[in-house]
Enzyme design. Structure first.
Site, short mmCIF file in Angstrom:
data_model
loop_
_atom_site.label_atom_id
_atom_site.label_comp_id
_atom_site.label_asym_id
_atom_site.label_seq_id
_atom_site.Cartn_x
_atom_site.Cartn_y
_atom_site.Cartn_z
CD GLU A 1 39.72 43.61 52.63
OE1 GLU A 1 40.92 43.90 52.39
OE2 GLU A 1 38.88 44.47 52.90
N PRO A 2 41.52 37.69 52.29
CG PRO A 2 41.16 35.40 52.64
CD PRO A 2 40.47 36.73 52.70
N GLY A 3 44.32 37.08 50.17
CA GLY A 3 44.74 36.85 48.78
C GLY A 3 45.76 35.72 48.74
NE ARG A 4 51.70 36.98 50.66
CZ ARG A 4 52.54 37.79 49.98
NH1 ARG A 4 53.44 37.27 49.19
NH2 ARG A 4 52.46 39.09 50.12
N GLY B 1 46.14 39.29 54.47
CA GLY B 1 47.50 39.38 54.96
C GLY B 1 48.13 38.14 55.56
NE ARG C 1 55.59 37.94 46.18
CZ ARG C 1 56.29 37.56 47.22
NH1 ARG C 1 57.08 36.51 47.13
NH2 ARG C 1 56.19 38.20 48.35
CB CYS D 1 69.29 43.42 29.16
SG CYS D 1 69.28 42.39 27.71
CD GLU D 2 66.40 45.88 34.57
OE1 GLU D 2 66.82 46.20 35.69
OE2 GLU D 2 65.47 46.45 33.99
CE1 TYR E 1 49.01 40.46 45.59
CE2 TYR E 1 49.79 38.86 47.20
CZ TYR E 1 48.89 39.84 46.83
OH TYR E 1 47.89 40.22 47.69
N1 LLP Z 1 43.13 43.69 51.19
C1 LLP Z 1 43.79 44.79 50.81
C2 LLP Z 1 43.17 46.10 50.99
C3 LLP Z 1 45.08 44.68 50.24
O1 LLP Z 1 45.73 45.77 49.89
C4 LLP Z 1 45.66 43.38 50.08
C5 LLP Z 1 46.99 43.23 49.50
C6 LLP Z 1 44.92 42.27 50.48
C7 LLP Z 1 43.66 42.46 51.03
C8 LLP Z 1 45.43 40.88 50.34
O2 LLP Z 1 46.56 40.64 51.11
P1 LLP Z 1 47.17 39.16 51.18
O3 LLP Z 1 46.18 38.28 51.87
O4 LLP Z 1 47.43 38.70 49.79
O5 LLP Z 1 48.40 39.33 51.94
N2 LLP Z 1 52.76 42.19 45.64
C9 LLP Z 1 53.07 41.90 47.02
C10 LLP Z 1 51.84 41.87 47.89
C11 LLP Z 1 51.05 43.14 47.85
C12 LLP Z 1 49.80 43.08 48.70
C13 LLP Z 1 48.94 44.24 48.44
N3 LLP Z 1 47.69 44.23 49.14
C14 LLP Z 1 53.83 40.60 47.09
O6 LLP Z 1 54.08 40.01 46.04
O7 LLP Z 1 54.23 40.18 48.18
#
Ligand code: LLP
Length: 434
Positions: free
Chosen positions: A291-294, A254, A330, A360-361, A388
């Site tokens: 659990e970082p993604g972004r 997050g 996004r 077309c939107e 994402y």
């Molecule tokens: N762990 C869990 C259980 C999650 O559901 C998520 C993201 C993460 C970790 C990673 O979160 P992050 O570090 O990336 O913030 N599509 C949206 C974001 C959806 C996030 C869903 N869950 C966007 O483009 O902003």
């Protein structure tokens, strides 16, 4: 129509120093983005290996040898080459489907560092994960716990589980990506947590290993994490008094990234404050999992598009480009800002444009009210597209999905080739009978 003063410089890219201007041309590491766009065509996702490495290093330096496991939330960008880099660097992975499990393993992930999140795990996915020998299932409901017990029993295995608790805190982010509130579909309610753990204790084929939460995404302050931690700690105290020992605490992902100039917390601050609190409360031996993604991939990638036409509208000008909402959803889905940079800076009078795609939107826009000196045939780079971005793309309007390229110094590698027109309908059949 608005006119602005001539300028030949622009702001520093958010992905600097890995993305930077040199002699009025936008570069990724040592390569000119214009040359890459010409070589591979557009729309084109471009990632910088050095930027990925730097994002990873921010976490590793923060950890500084302590017992913290980073499980990359691969939903943010699950290209095999990118997963493989993280695997090489020692990352674990946070997965949410059987498909992601297969990808992670294909990319060289260590199954013992895989955690399985998500509200709707199916029996075949649980079975595949048990066969792979993952680190743990983050369980989001009581029926899911029952299914895991059932599948594990038929396989004569013990399933390692964490319960994902919904701490009911406001992550103060976009409502679609806030997940830790009572009204969200995620996790087990705090008031049911203790009873669910006690129930899990009695299950023959389930092994309680941890506690998990994830409160949202693009979080720009630490306070929501601290609120969540306080609630999790009082639960941990209760569990301890019942003799339930946890091996790890997973505080989710997050952490936000700057899309423009937002101040965002450094992973170091999150990790240090969390570890200090755990220690102060007598949980120094509990492993911390994130659990970082972004924050690991977001500013390591851009989406490059070619300007097809410039349209002067009555109240707005449009730069129609060859990338669209199907390539990067996004902006329109969340109504959020992504930087848009001219790949070559030209002298002249800037004009203000909405950058829009061919779909077309009316919702098909990538950036609004941006100033450029630009002409058809030029390229625009949409920033912060590493997370994402491609993963949320589709073939809407029968548009083949974009190619992805990874840059390492002065070398570039296609890590996903552009889809062909034939591939758009390769899975479809016209029944003989009609
Ligand atoms: N762990 C869990 C259980 C999650 O559901 C998520 C993201 C993460 C970790 C990673 O979160 P992050 O570090 O990336 O913030 N599509 C949206 C974001 C959806 C996030 C869903 N869950 C966007 O483009 O902003």
């Amino acid at each position: 129509m608005q006119h602005h003063l001539a300028h030949s410089t622009t702001r520093t890219p958010v992905g600097a120093p890995h993305f930077h201007y040199q002699d009025h041309a936008l570069y990724v590491e040592q390569l000119a983005i214009k040359a890459l766009a010409e070589q591979y065509g557009t729309p084109l996702y471009i990632y910088s290996k050095a930027a990925l490495k730097a994002a990873w290093a921010r976490y590793q330096e923060a950890i500084d040898g302590r017992d913290v496991l980073i499980c990359y939330a691969m939903k943010a960008n699950s290209n095999l080459a990118i997963l493989n880099l993280f695997a090489q660097w020692g990352a674990g992975f946070d997965i949410v489907s059987g498909g992601e499990l297969a990808r992670a393993i294909k990319a060289g992930a260590d199954p013992q560092k895989i955690i399985f999140s998500g509200v709707g795990k199916q029996a075949w996915e649980i079975k595949a994960a048990l066969n792979a020998g993952i680190k743990c299932f983050n369980v989001e409901s009581i029926p899911e716990l029952a299914l895991i017990q059932e599948v594990a029993a038929t396989m004569d295995k013990k399933a390692p589980v964490s319960l994902r608790i919904n701490p009911d805190v406001d992550a103060k982010t976009h409502p679609y990506i806030s997940t830790g509130l009572k009204d969200n579909k995620f996790g087990i309610a705090m008031e049911d947590a203790l009873a669910t753990y006690e129930h899990a204790m009695c299950l023959s084929h389930v092994d309680i290993v941890g506690l998990d939460c994830h409160i949202g995404s693009q979080i720009t302050e630490l306070a929501p994490y601290q609120d969540a931690l306080a609630r999790l700690l009082s639960l941990m105290d209760q569990l301890k008094s019942k003799g339930i020992q946890l091996k790890h605490l997973d505080i989710g992902g997050g952490l936000g990234i700057p899309y423009l100039n937002e101040e965002v917390p450094h992973p170091r601050d999150l990790i240090n404050t969390t570890l200090a609190t755990l220690q102060a409360r007598g949980y120094a031996d509990v492993q911390l999992v994130l659990e970082p993604g972004r924050s690991l991939v977001g500013n390591s990638g851009m989406l490059v598009a070619e300007v097809l036409f410039l349209k002067q509208g009555e109240s707005k000008n449009f730069a129609v480009v060859d990338a669209a909402m199907n390539d990067l959803l996004r902006p329109t889905l969340y109504d959020v800002y992504h930087g848009a940079l001219a790949v070559e800076l030209k002298a002249g009078e800037t004009q203000r444009y909405d950058v829009v795609g061919p779909v077309c939107e009316s919702g098909d826009w990538l950036a609004k009210d941006r100033d450029f000196v630009i002409a058809p045939g030029a390229f625009i780079a949409i920033e912060s597209a590493g997370a994402y971005g491609f993963v949320m793309s589709s073939q809407y309007n029968s548009r083949p999905r974009a190619a992805e390229v990874l840059v390492d110094g002065d070398k570039s590698y296609v890590i996903r080739r552009r889809e062909t027109i034939e591939e758009l309908f390769e899975h479809e059949h016209i029944p003989n009978a009609i």
